[in-house]
Design a protein around this motif. Structure first.
Motif, PDB file in Angstrom:
ATOM      1  N   GLU A   5     -57.206  -8.741 -14.200  1.00  0.00           N
ATOM      2  CA  GLU A   5     -58.443  -8.819 -13.433  1.00  0.00           C
ATOM      3  C   GLU A   5     -59.530  -9.542 -14.215  1.00  0.00           C
ATOM      4  OE1 GLU A   5     -56.980  -5.697 -13.635  1.00  0.00           O
ATOM      5  OE2 GLU A   5     -56.288  -5.372 -11.575  1.00  0.00           O
ATOM      6  N   SER A   6     -59.577  -9.329 -15.505  1.00  0.00           N
ATOM      7  CA  SER A   6     -60.557 -10.029 -16.339  1.00  0.00           C
ATOM      8  C   SER A   6     -60.320 -11.530 -16.324  1.00  0.00           C
ATOM      9  CB  SER A   6     -60.486  -9.518 -17.777  1.00  0.00           C
ATOM     10  OG  SER A   6     -60.793  -8.157 -17.836  1.00  0.00           O
ATOM     11  N   MET A   8     -58.814 -13.173 -13.945  1.00  0.00           N
ATOM     12  CA  MET A   8     -59.120 -13.648 -12.598  1.00  0.00           C
ATOM     13  C   MET A   8     -60.622 -13.814 -12.393  1.00  0.00           C
ATOM     14  SD  MET A   8     -56.353 -11.653 -10.213  1.00  0.00           S
ATOM     15  CE  MET A   8     -56.703 -12.602  -8.735  1.00  0.00           C
ATOM     16  N   VAL A   9     -61.407 -12.905 -12.932  1.00  0.00           N
ATOM     17  CA  VAL A   9     -62.864 -13.017 -12.818  1.00  0.00           C
ATOM     18  C   VAL A   9     -63.365 -14.230 -13.595  1.00  0.00           C
ATOM     19  CG1 VAL A   9     -65.047 -11.910 -13.440  1.00  0.00           C
ATOM     20  CG2 VAL A   9     -63.258 -10.584 -12.325  1.00  0.00           C
ATOM     21  N   CYS A  10     -62.833 -14.450 -14.788  1.00  0.00           N
ATOM     22  CA  CYS A  10     -63.228 -15.627 -15.573  1.00  0.00           C
ATOM     23  C   CYS A  10     -62.858 -16.913 -14.846  1.00  0.00           C
ATOM     24  CB  CYS A  10     -62.581 -15.589 -16.949  1.00  0.00           C
ATOM     25  SG  CYS A  10     -63.252 -14.318 -18.022  1.00  0.00           S
ATOM     26  N   LEU A  12     -62.552 -17.255 -11.622  1.00  0.00           N
ATOM     27  CA  LEU A  12     -63.449 -17.356 -10.476  1.00  0.00           C
ATOM     28  C   LEU A  12     -64.787 -17.956 -10.887  1.00  0.00           C
ATOM     29  CD1 LEU A  12     -64.065 -16.833  -7.506  1.00  0.00           C
ATOM     30  CD2 LEU A  12     -64.763 -14.511  -8.151  1.00  0.00           C
ATOM     31  N   THR A  39     -61.872 -21.921  -4.204  1.00  0.00           N
ATOM     32  CA  THR A  39     -62.722 -20.900  -4.821  1.00  0.00           C
ATOM     33  C   THR A  39     -62.820 -19.662  -3.937  1.00  0.00           C
ATOM     34  OG1 THR A  39     -63.983 -22.634  -5.937  1.00  0.00           O
ATOM     35  CG2 THR A  39     -65.011 -20.469  -5.778  1.00  0.00           C
ATOM     36  N   TRP A  42     -59.515 -17.806  -4.094  1.00  0.00           N
ATOM     37  CA  TRP A  42     -59.392 -17.130  -5.391  1.00  0.00           C
ATOM     38  C   TRP A  42     -60.323 -15.918  -5.447  1.00  0.00           C
ATOM     39  CZ3 TRP A  42     -55.772 -18.001  -8.997  1.00  0.00           C
ATOM     40  CH2 TRP A  42     -55.898 -17.312 -10.199  1.00  0.00           C
ATOM     41  N   GLY A  43     -61.513 -16.044  -4.889  1.00  0.00           N
ATOM     42  CA  GLY A  43     -62.456 -14.922  -4.855  1.00  0.00           C
ATOM     43  C   GLY A  43     -61.920 -13.760  -4.039  1.00  0.00           C
ATOM     44  N   THR A  46     -59.226 -12.135  -6.105  1.00  0.00           N
ATOM     45  CA  THR A  46     -59.830 -11.373  -7.208  1.00  0.00           C
ATOM     46  C   THR A  46     -60.420 -10.063  -6.704  1.00  0.00           C
ATOM     47  OG1 THR A  46     -60.326 -13.418  -8.383  1.00  0.00           O
ATOM     48  CG2 THR A  46     -61.539 -11.467  -9.055  1.00  0.00           C
ATOM     49  N   ALA A  49     -57.609  -7.673  -6.010  1.00  0.00           N
ATOM     50  CA  ALA A  49     -57.009  -7.156  -7.241  1.00  0.00           C
ATOM     51  C   ALA A  49     -57.896  -6.110  -7.898  1.00  0.00           C
ATOM     52  CB  ALA A  49     -56.730  -8.295  -8.211  1.00  0.00           C
ATOM     53  N   VAL A  50     -59.205  -6.368  -7.897  1.00  0.00           N
ATOM     54  CA  VAL A  50     -60.130  -5.413  -8.528  1.00  0.00           C
ATOM     55  C   VAL A  50     -60.213  -4.128  -7.712  1.00  0.00           C
ATOM     56  CG1 VAL A  50     -62.546  -5.026  -9.098  1.00  0.00           C
ATOM     57  CG2 VAL A  50     -61.460  -7.172  -9.747  1.00  0.00           C
TER      58      VAL A  50
END
Length: 53
Positions: A5-6, A8-10, A12, A39, A42-43, A46, A49-50
């Motif tokens: 998740e980290s 994926m956030v980076c 994003l 984007t 991907w958002g 993300t 997933a979170v």
């Protein structure tokens, strides 16, 4: 938050910055639109997933 998740956030954040930069630089609207669509997808991934963890 797990490592995936980290990452994926980076990614994003990097995609958002790339989209903003591409639009500001005056790239082709079609290319900027494709990058914005990527984007958004991907958002959504993300966020899923979170929220799932």
């Amino acid at each position: 938050m797990d490592i995936i998740e980290s990452v994926m956030v980076c990614m994003l954040v990097a995609l958002v910055l790339a989209t903003i930069t591409a639009r500001w630089a005056g790239n082709e609207p079609r290319d900027v639109g494709l990058l914005a669509a990527l984007t958004a997808l991907w958002g959504a991934g993300t966020a899923a997933a979170v929220l799932a963890s």
